[in-house]
Design a protein around this motif. Sequence first.
Motif, short mmCIF file in Angstrom:
data_model
loop_
_atom_site.label_atom_id
_atom_site.label_comp_id
_atom_site.label_asym_id
_atom_site.label_seq_id
_atom_site.Cartn_x
_atom_site.Cartn_y
_atom_site.Cartn_z
N TYR A 120 -87.74 -82.84 -69.99
CA TYR A 120 -86.72 -81.80 -70.14
C TYR A 120 -87.31 -80.40 -70.08
N ASP A 149 -79.21 -81.57 -70.91
CA ASP A 149 -77.92 -82.25 -70.83
C ASP A 149 -77.84 -83.22 -69.65
N GLU A 150 -78.97 -83.50 -69.03
CA GLU A 150 -79.02 -84.42 -67.89
C GLU A 150 -79.77 -85.69 -68.28
N ASP A 151 -79.41 -86.79 -67.63
CA ASP A 151 -80.02 -88.09 -67.94
C ASP A 151 -81.28 -88.30 -67.12
N TYR A 298 -77.19 -75.91 -76.43
CA TYR A 298 -77.59 -77.30 -76.68
C TYR A 298 -77.56 -77.58 -78.18
N GLN A 301 -74.87 -82.83 -79.87
CA GLN A 301 -74.15 -83.65 -78.88
C GLN A 301 -75.03 -84.03 -77.71
N HIS A 302 -76.18 -83.40 -77.58
CA HIS A 302 -77.12 -83.71 -76.51
C HIS A 302 -78.26 -84.55 -77.08
N LYS A 303 -78.54 -85.65 -76.45
CA LYS A 303 -79.51 -86.62 -76.98
C LYS A 303 -80.88 -86.01 -77.27
#
Length: 369
Positions: A120, A149-151, A298, A301-303
């Motif tokens: 990240y 916020d991206e996988d 961020y 809610q973001h992993k």
Amino acid sequence: MARRLPARRAPRRGARFGRRPPPGCRRRRHPGAARRTRGDPGGPHPLALRTAQPPGGRRPLRTGRVGLHRRRGAGPPHRGQVVKLLIIGGPTATGKTAAAIEVARRWPVRLVSADAMQVYRGMDIGTAKPDPATLAAFPHACIDVRDPDEDFSVADFVSAVEEARRHHERVVVVGGTSFWLSALVRPLAALPPSDPAVRAELEALPDPHARLAAVDPDSAARLHPHDRVRVIRALEVHALTGRPMSALWAEGPRHPPVDAEIAWLDREDLRPRIGQRLHRMMEAGYLDEVAALVARGYGPQHKPMRSLGYAHLSAHLRGELDLAEALRRTERDTWRLARKQRTWGRGMGWQPTDPSGVLRAAERAFGAD
């Protein structure tokens, strides 16, 4: 008068069940329990005595060249064959990155990060990412490839390793994310990537386990109804492929296990090293980095922001914890992670080594520098 006989002594516990070896018999010592680690001519690391016997009594994989297909009976490689992949793993804060950089100074290698948080952008200090100068001199795949916020899945990581091996003669995978390393040496089945829209629909089901029992009885029998994450994943796989996940697992992995040299780095002073590293991170601007991420929107809610490196400092910035408590929890959770990583490595049968052992493993993998 009859002579009184002495009282009979009760047998020691376990004696009548033959638990003690008969006289003259030596108890068989587990390979590597107190000897030099196999494949490491420099002798055992002090922690090797603690990790020689994995849980369940399974015979460990060798510390040196490892290929799971050999463990299944495929036979050794030809004499003189050079393995071109080196995996440098180990608990957090053991110096894996520094060891990999030292290998890269001596051999022309392609470095691939196996740290699930270092993918990240903007998460540099909290993930112990190499500094920009180091990354410019020694580029790493799988670093700074996603926003928070991206996988980025384990399948993406495996694809990056395969890409590196196609284009580079020597590859070094360095990192401590156990799930990613396991995907290389114990490959996964060919499952589809997650679909957020499908997953959202499945999360709304009142009884996901009952639905799973209807479409995939084998997976439903294996998973507890309260194991919601895995139940939803099994339903998602069925929704995306039209086939039960148990059937896909039965077909075997999507690629064979890698043939790699393993260097599992560990240190006896790991607990104080974790605290010292956290202190250096704070001096380098750790809290400012977390504040910048929060300012960009961020949050929990973001992993990535729920990870141990960012959750507690984010809570401090929201006023939920004072700074001392946030740092205490961060250090505590980092130590817990390190212990889990040690347990996983022990279960794999990988004997710990030190930085000099990493260089010896690199020489076995790539030949003399």
